[in-house]
Design an enzyme around this catalytic site. Structure first.
Site, short mmCIF file in Angstrom:
data_model
loop_
_atom_site.label_atom_id
_atom_site.label_comp_id
_atom_site.label_asym_id
_atom_site.label_seq_id
_atom_site.Cartn_x
_atom_site.Cartn_y
_atom_site.Cartn_z
N LYS A 126 -3.01 23.88 7.15
CA LYS A 126 -3.26 23.48 5.76
C LYS A 126 -3.86 22.07 5.76
O LYS A 126 -3.21 21.11 6.13
CB LYS A 126 -1.97 23.48 4.94
CG LYS A 126 -2.31 23.41 3.45
CD LYS A 126 -1.30 22.72 2.58
CE LYS A 126 -1.54 21.28 2.33
NZ LYS A 126 -2.75 20.88 1.64
N GLU A 141 4.76 13.42 12.46
CA GLU A 141 4.03 12.17 12.69
C GLU A 141 3.89 11.52 11.33
O GLU A 141 3.09 11.96 10.50
CB GLU A 141 2.64 12.45 13.30
CG GLU A 141 2.68 13.10 14.67
CD GLU A 141 3.19 12.17 15.77
OE1 GLU A 141 3.50 11.00 15.50
OE2 GLU A 141 3.31 12.65 16.92
N CYS A 179 -2.67 5.39 10.40
CA CYS A 179 -1.20 5.29 10.50
C CYS A 179 -0.79 4.10 11.35
O CYS A 179 0.18 3.42 11.05
CB CYS A 179 -0.62 6.59 11.03
SG CYS A 179 -1.42 7.17 12.51
N GLU A 195 4.68 0.86 3.37
CA GLU A 195 3.52 1.12 4.21
C GLU A 195 2.26 0.87 3.38
O GLU A 195 1.97 1.62 2.44
CB GLU A 195 3.50 2.57 4.70
CG GLU A 195 2.30 2.82 5.57
CD GLU A 195 2.10 4.26 5.98
OE1 GLU A 195 2.54 5.16 5.26
OE2 GLU A 195 1.46 4.47 7.02
P1 NDP Z 1 1.05 13.31 2.41
O1 NDP Z 1 2.41 13.35 2.98
O2 NDP Z 1 0.91 13.11 0.96
O3 NDP Z 1 0.25 14.65 2.74
C1 NDP Z 1 0.08 15.13 4.05
C2 NDP Z 1 -0.12 16.62 4.02
O4 NDP Z 1 1.09 17.24 3.55
C3 NDP Z 1 -1.21 17.08 3.05
O5 NDP Z 1 -1.85 18.21 3.57
C4 NDP Z 1 -0.41 17.45 1.82
O6 NDP Z 1 -1.06 18.37 0.97
C5 NDP Z 1 0.82 18.08 2.44
N1 NDP Z 1 2.00 18.10 1.58
C6 NDP Z 1 2.26 17.37 0.48
N2 NDP Z 1 3.48 17.70 -0.03
C7 NDP Z 1 3.98 18.65 0.78
C8 NDP Z 1 5.20 19.40 0.79
N3 NDP Z 1 6.14 19.23 -0.14
N4 NDP Z 1 5.39 20.30 1.77
C9 NDP Z 1 4.45 20.48 2.73
N5 NDP Z 1 3.29 19.82 2.77
C10 NDP Z 1 3.05 18.90 1.81
O7 NDP Z 1 0.28 12.19 3.23
P2 NDP Z 1 -1.22 11.68 2.99
O8 NDP Z 1 -2.15 12.85 2.99
O9 NDP Z 1 -1.19 10.78 1.83
O10 NDP Z 1 -1.52 10.88 4.35
C11 NDP Z 1 -1.22 9.57 4.54
C12 NDP Z 1 0.07 9.40 5.32
O11 NDP Z 1 -0.04 10.03 6.60
C13 NDP Z 1 0.40 7.96 5.62
O12 NDP Z 1 1.76 7.71 5.39
C14 NDP Z 1 0.10 7.81 7.10
O13 NDP Z 1 0.77 6.79 7.76
C15 NDP Z 1 0.48 9.15 7.60
N6 NDP Z 1 -0.15 9.43 8.89
C16 NDP Z 1 0.63 9.43 10.02
C17 NDP Z 1 0.06 9.60 11.27
C18 NDP Z 1 0.92 9.64 12.50
O14 NDP Z 1 0.45 10.18 13.49
N7 NDP Z 1 2.12 9.11 12.50
C19 NDP Z 1 -1.38 9.78 11.44
C20 NDP Z 1 -2.11 9.76 10.18
C21 NDP Z 1 -1.49 9.59 8.96
P3 NDP Z 1 -1.91 17.85 -0.31
O15 NDP Z 1 -3.05 17.09 0.23
O16 NDP Z 1 -2.27 19.11 -0.98
O17 NDP Z 1 -0.96 17.00 -1.10
#
Ligand code: NDP
Length: 476
Positions: free
Chosen positions: A169, A244, A278, A380
């Protein structure tokens, strides 16, 4: 573009679509199906049906397909990079690096195709045992918008090479590059149903994938809050998870550091991808004795950064990816000003003139002498704002750096081997850089501790995350 389920391009059961917007211009780029729970279920069924055949191919056959896909991705790198920049906002050079990174990760795991197998264990008293490693079955990957291509590669490569099938997804604001990369994998020979992409809201499609009984493993990258929800859902189904999550990486600059190199590291570490990485430098601690000189050089570097549409030439930093992120950054900086929680040295506002008004732009911002209670040090900050704090020595720097719920990355800048060693020992982080920040490689395990997540991606150990170890004992 349409979703990809069972090797076919399909619309959502709801027949609804979501707009994909260019964050630099506000223009509509494309529309994708707004997937539903039913679509997620269909994709899991397709992956389930494809599993047995895919699991019985040899790892070398799978590697052949992934190698071919990596080759096509390299040939189409420029076109893919333009697509990535249009939907994500990053400068074209960064987008090209990311596409290159996708191909590199695929190829790295192809190279490990012969490396995972069980072992023979002689038993002292009587007989012997052996272990076999089997793929898990259907896995699910849920990814964010900041590095959609690279993070896709981190998840699909170890899963596919070990014989699992997958439903991915993408983030709702950046599904186009993921869909195109998936169609390239099909073109390279990946059988129908082995990799399926379902677009749609995380709360609907994501949660449905996690709850599905046929999904054996979830690999999630995203915010810590979302990750905790994912962990709760996965726990009730006894599923394996890799999380992650967010980070608030500290960068420690000692008084003996090469200040020119540290400034360059801070500029790249904070402002690459408009601060939406991240492991970006999210808090900077500098020794008092060199702080004024360091801040002066840093300010000059930040003032030189060119902000603009990532598709244009000579752009160092594009817009933020989406309105929610843009509003958040504006609010944080306004709060610092209002509560006098730090001094804004440069930036701090939406740039004026040109086409900036059409996109989610925010000027690269330096805030110094930030007070401890500021949200800049306690949340963050996923955007182009760098908070700087002066410290008297390494002990104070480490204490302040560790004062967070996160533990993703950290860097220490010094020429002194003892200081480097102490930093490596005492900083709470999954990855520590010495005199650099941000560098990742397919060969190197990546992942955080504390609220930054569970499990590792990359490196050979990531393969075990996708394999079931079965023990067989024989009496002689
Ligand atoms: P989100 O947590 O908002 O979304 C990540 C993914 O999860 C998207 O595909 C989102 O879908 C989906 N999602 C949202 N809600 C749910 C749920 N209830 N159940 C399952 N899936 C869900 O993060 P962001 O997209 O805003 O990304 C930024 C974040 O990612 C930052 O905190 C960053 O630090 C972290 N990150 C961490 C990394 C690591 O390796 N540690 C690497 C890169 C980023 P939708 O888009 O439809 O909301």
């Amino acid at each position: 573009m349409k979703m990809q389920i069972g090797g076919k391009a399909v619309e959502a059961c709801s027949h609804e679509f979501s707009d994909i917007i260019n964050p630099a211009t506000g223009e509509l780029i494309d529309r994708v199906p707004r997937g539903t729970e039913e679509d997620a279920e269909m994709a899991v069924e397709a992956a389930w049906s494809a599993f047995s055949d895919w699991a019985s191919t040899s790892p070398q056959q799978r590697a052949g397909i992934l190698y071919r896909a990596a080759g096509i991705v390299r040939e189409r790198k420029d076109e893919l990079a333009v697509l990535l920049t249009r939907e994500q906002g990053k400068p074209l050079t960064e987008a090209k690096n990311e596409i290159e990174g996708f191909a590199n990760v695929l190829e790295y795991y192809c190279g490990l195709a012969s490396s995972f197998h069980g072992g023979f264990i002689p038993i002292h008293q009587s007989g012997y045992a052996f272990t076999v490693k089997k793929p898990l079955g259907v896995c699910s990957a849920i990814i964010p918008w900041n590095m959609p291509a690279l993070i896709m590669a981190w998840k699909i490569s170890p899963a596919l090479i070990t014989g699992n099938t997958l439903v991915l997804k993408p983030a709702s604001s950046t599904p186009l590059t993921n869909l195109t990369l998936s169609s390239i994998l099909s073109e390279a020979g990946l059988p129908a149903g082995v990799l399926n992409i379902v677009t749609g809201p995380g709360e609907v499609v994501g949660e449905s994938l996690i709850k599905n009984r046929k999904v054996k493993r979830i690999s999630f990258t995203g915010e810590t809050g979302t990750g905790k929800r994912v962990a709760e859902l996965a726990a009730s189904g006894m599923k394996k998870v890799t999380l992650e999550l967010g980070g608030s990486d500290p960068m420690l600059v000692c008084d003996d550091a090469n200040l020119e190199a540290a400034v360059a590291g801070a500029l790249r570490g904070r402002f690459y991808n408009c601060g939406q990485t991240c492991t970006a430098v999210k808090r900077l601690f500098v020794f008092e004795s060199v702080a004024d000189e360091f801040i002066k050089k840093l300010e000059a570097g930040i003032r030189n950064l060119r902000v603009g549409n990532g598709l244009h030439e000579n752009v160092d930093m594009g817009p933020l990816n989406n309105r929610r992120q843009w509003e958040y950054i504006k609010e944080l900086v306004a709060e610092v000003e209002e509560k006098e929680e730090g001094r804004i040295v440069t930036g701090g506002r939406v740039p004026e003139g040109g086409d900036y008004s059409k996109g989610y732009f925010f000027g690269p911002t330096l805030v110094v002498d930030v007070s401890e209670e500021s949200r800049l040090l306690n949340e963050e900050v996923f955007g182009p704002v760098l908070p700087v704090v002066r410290v008297k020595d390494l002990d104070e720097a480490i204490e302040k750096a560790n004062n967070t719920c996160y533990g993703l990355g950290a860097s220490i800048w010094t020429k002194n081997i003892d200081r480097a060693r102490i930093g490596c020992e005492r900083l709470n982080a999954g990855i520590i850089w010495l005199n650099q920040h941000l560098k990742v490689a397919p060969e190197v395990p990546f992942g955080g501790t504390r609220d930054s997540g569970i499990g590792k991606e990359n490196g050979p150990d990531a393969l075990s995350e996708y394999l079931e170890l079965k023990t067989v004992m024989l009496k002689t």
